[in-house]
Design an enzyme around this catalytic site. Structure first.
Site, mmCIF file in Angstrom:
data_model
loop_
_atom_site.group_PDB
_atom_site.id
_atom_site.type_symbol
_atom_site.label_atom_id
_atom_site.label_comp_id
_atom_site.label_asym_id
_atom_site.label_seq_id
_atom_site.Cartn_x
_atom_site.Cartn_y
_atom_site.Cartn_z
ATOM 1 N N LYS A 35 -32.661 -50.479 19.446
ATOM 2 C CA LYS A 35 -32.920 -51.923 19.544
ATOM 3 C C LYS A 35 -31.947 -52.566 20.533
ATOM 4 O O LYS A 35 -30.967 -51.923 20.940
ATOM 5 C CB LYS A 35 -32.834 -52.556 18.162
ATOM 6 C CG LYS A 35 -31.484 -52.417 17.489
ATOM 7 C CD LYS A 35 -31.588 -52.596 15.987
ATOM 8 C CE LYS A 35 -30.211 -52.570 15.370
ATOM 9 N NZ LYS A 35 -30.261 -52.476 13.895
ATOM 10 N N ARG A 130 -29.980 -58.780 2.607
ATOM 11 C CA ARG A 130 -30.543 -59.286 3.863
ATOM 12 C C ARG A 130 -32.046 -59.049 3.774
ATOM 13 O O ARG A 130 -32.793 -59.934 3.410
ATOM 14 C CB ARG A 130 -29.878 -58.584 5.059
ATOM 15 C CG ARG A 130 -30.159 -59.238 6.389
ATOM 16 C CD ARG A 130 -29.451 -58.535 7.530
ATOM 17 N NE ARG A 130 -29.838 -57.133 7.675
ATOM 18 C CZ ARG A 130 -29.418 -56.328 8.636
ATOM 19 N NH1 ARG A 130 -28.562 -56.772 9.547
ATOM 20 N NH2 ARG A 130 -29.818 -55.072 8.709
ATOM 21 N N TYR A 255 -7.683 -70.642 34.610
ATOM 22 C CA TYR A 255 -8.097 -71.877 33.933
ATOM 23 C C TYR A 255 -7.195 -72.143 32.738
ATOM 24 O O TYR A 255 -6.905 -71.243 31.937
ATOM 25 C CB TYR A 255 -9.541 -71.774 33.435
ATOM 26 C CG TYR A 255 -10.572 -71.838 34.523
ATOM 27 C CD1 TYR A 255 -10.663 -72.961 35.364
ATOM 28 C CD2 TYR A 255 -11.469 -70.800 34.717
ATOM 29 C CE1 TYR A 255 -11.621 -73.039 36.363
ATOM 30 C CE2 TYR A 255 -12.442 -70.860 35.711
ATOM 31 C CZ TYR A 255 -12.511 -71.983 36.532
ATOM 32 O OH TYR A 255 -13.461 -72.041 37.501
ATOM 33 N N MET A 303 -15.876 -66.751 34.875
ATOM 34 C CA MET A 303 -17.259 -66.272 34.906
ATOM 35 C C MET A 303 -17.420 -65.018 35.764
ATOM 36 O O MET A 303 -18.108 -64.066 35.379
ATOM 37 C CB MET A 303 -18.179 -67.380 35.422
ATOM 38 C CG MET A 303 -19.658 -67.015 35.358
ATOM 39 S SD MET A 303 -20.717 -68.292 36.039
ATOM 40 C CE MET A 303 -20.578 -69.547 34.772
HETATM 41 C C1 PLP Z 1 -29.512 -51.362 13.486
HETATM 42 C C2 PLP Z 1 -29.901 -50.607 12.286
HETATM 43 C C3 PLP Z 1 -29.417 -49.320 12.079
HETATM 44 C C4 PLP Z 1 -28.386 -48.666 12.986
HETATM 45 O O1 PLP Z 1 -27.099 -49.124 12.679
HETATM 46 P P1 PLP Z 1 -25.845 -48.446 13.422
HETATM 47 O O2 PLP Z 1 -24.649 -49.053 12.795
HETATM 48 O O3 PLP Z 1 -25.947 -48.833 14.861
HETATM 49 O O4 PLP Z 1 -25.978 -47.001 13.237
HETATM 50 C C5 PLP Z 1 -29.902 -48.609 10.988
HETATM 51 N N1 PLP Z 1 -30.782 -49.164 10.147
HETATM 52 C C6 PLP Z 1 -31.264 -50.410 10.315
HETATM 53 C C7 PLP Z 1 -32.244 -50.956 9.346
HETATM 54 C C8 PLP Z 1 -30.832 -51.177 11.376
HETATM 55 O O5 PLP Z 1 -31.301 -52.407 11.534
#
Ligand code: PLP
Length: 358
Positions: A35, A130, A255, A303
């Site tokens: 992802k 969650r 800055y 930046m």
């Molecule tokens: C992102 C995610 C993972 C992977 O987590 P990592 O800490 O990057 O290994 C596994 N399971 C779910 C449901 C996730 O959303």
């Protein structure tokens, strides 16, 4: 010369890390979580480098579409599931698996007229709060999933850990216990572990582990880098010095003038800043590497540029390479200085950075 800010993606490191995950979870299949554009490493290149994984995990149908466009026919799991009935049509067209974590999704499936196979990953909430069905409803949910009566692969039962990076805290053992108890006796594959669980809770590695960070060589375990677990960084972020200035003792730099030269100091200016994804919150003193040796940033990151105290680098010249993170300088060290985790830094590299593969 084009702008020298450059992210080098080490495909051999991705493959090494996949092998390391398999070594630590030898009885599990590995879902490579890609992802957020492969945690910022580039979705297509990561999917190709990790073609030996058993499945991919994504957060959006658009990402699954990009993987399919590379020619991959591997299982792809939509980790947040689908949001409306129309999504189911796309999921089938692309041959995706989907997570089901909410009542609204179960209802859409119950109303779905298409009888064709669809593999479901049914997610339960064992304590993170969650996503996921409450565990006290697990048996009713399992019954409704079975009542969908779909042909094809059996559902996978899954949960997600909130604190698996804390190897000494009891929270993960408690999540494992609750999940196992609620699903006791129900046949089917199980998936519990993320990267940190693979590293610290091997008893949770069941039929499938879902790993993202570890594949990129990243660690979320406080005070430990990916290298501490035998992982190799999959990204090097680098740039070059484009100017060297001398500032007098007591002069303020950058800055807000937040850093003052303690003595007459040579300052190197590197062509990289928060516009490239280097964290603006990295304070003075955050390490970089020049010629393989540490130097420290001085003053606020801007930046396009940042300043580096060259007091210990009399040999440094305009044009010299500066490593912001990568082999020899864990991204976790920069993340810790900036108050975040390595994941956020690799995910945040912006489009103006040149990506190359090595
Ligand atoms: C992102 C995610 C993972 C992977 O987590 P990592 O800490 O990057 O290994 C596994 N399971 C779910 C449901 C996730 O959303």
């Amino acid at each position: 010369m084009s702008r020298p800010a450059c992210a080098t993606i080490h495909t051999d490191a991705l493959q090494h890390n996949l092998a390391e995950v398999r070594r630590r979870a030898p009885s599990s299949r590995v879902m490579a979580v890609v992802k957020a554009d492969g945690y910022g490493h580039g979705l297509e290149r990561v999917a190709q480098a990790l073609a030996a994984a058993d499945a991919f995990g994504v957060a959006s149908i658009a990402d699954a579409e990009r993987i399919r466009a590379t020619g991959s026919s591997k299982p792809i799991v939509l980790l947040s599931g689908f949001f409306e009935p129309e999504d189911l049509r796309l999921i089938r067209r692309l041959g995706l698996d989907t997570v089901v974590h909410d009542e609204s999704q179960l209802e859409m499936l119950e109303a779905d007229p298409d009888p064709s196979p669809l593999r479901l990953w049914v997610k339960f909430d064992s304590g993170m709060h969650r996503l996921g069905f409450p565990l006290d409803k697990a048996r009713a949910v399992v019954e409704r999933v079975h009542a969908l009566g779909r042909p094809g692969p059996a559902p996978v039962w899954m949960t997600h850990f909130a604190r698996s990076d804390e190897f000494d805290a009891p929270a993960t053992a408690e999540q494992i216990r609750r999940f196992d108890a609620a699903l006791a006796g129900i046949p089917g594959e199980r998936s519990l572990s993320n990267s940190a669980a693979v590293l610290g809770w091997p008893q949770a590695s069941r039929d499938w582990v879902r790993v993202g960070g570890a594949l990129y060589g990243l660690s979320v375990v406080a005070g430990r880098s990916g290298a501490d677990f035998g992982l190799q960084p999959a990204m090097s972020l680098s740039s070059r010095l484009i100017a060297i200035n001398e500032v007098q003792a007591g002069e303020a730099v950058g800055y807000g003038g937040t850093w003052r030269a303690p003595a007459t100091t040579r300052l190197g200016i590197a062509a990289i800043g928060y516009g490239d994804g280097y964290p603006r919150h990295a304070p003075s003193g955050t390490p970089v590497l020049i010629h393989g040796r540490p130097a420290r940033i001085a003053g606020r990151v801007s930046m396009d540029l940042l300043a580096i105290d060259l007091a210990d680098h009399p040999e440094a010249r305009v044009g010299d390479a500066v490593l912001l993170w990568g082999p020899g300088l864990p991204v976790e060290a920069v993340a810790e200085a900036a108050g975040t985790i390595g994941y956020e830094l690799t995910c945040g590299i912006t489009r103006r950075v040149r990506f190359i593969e090595a």
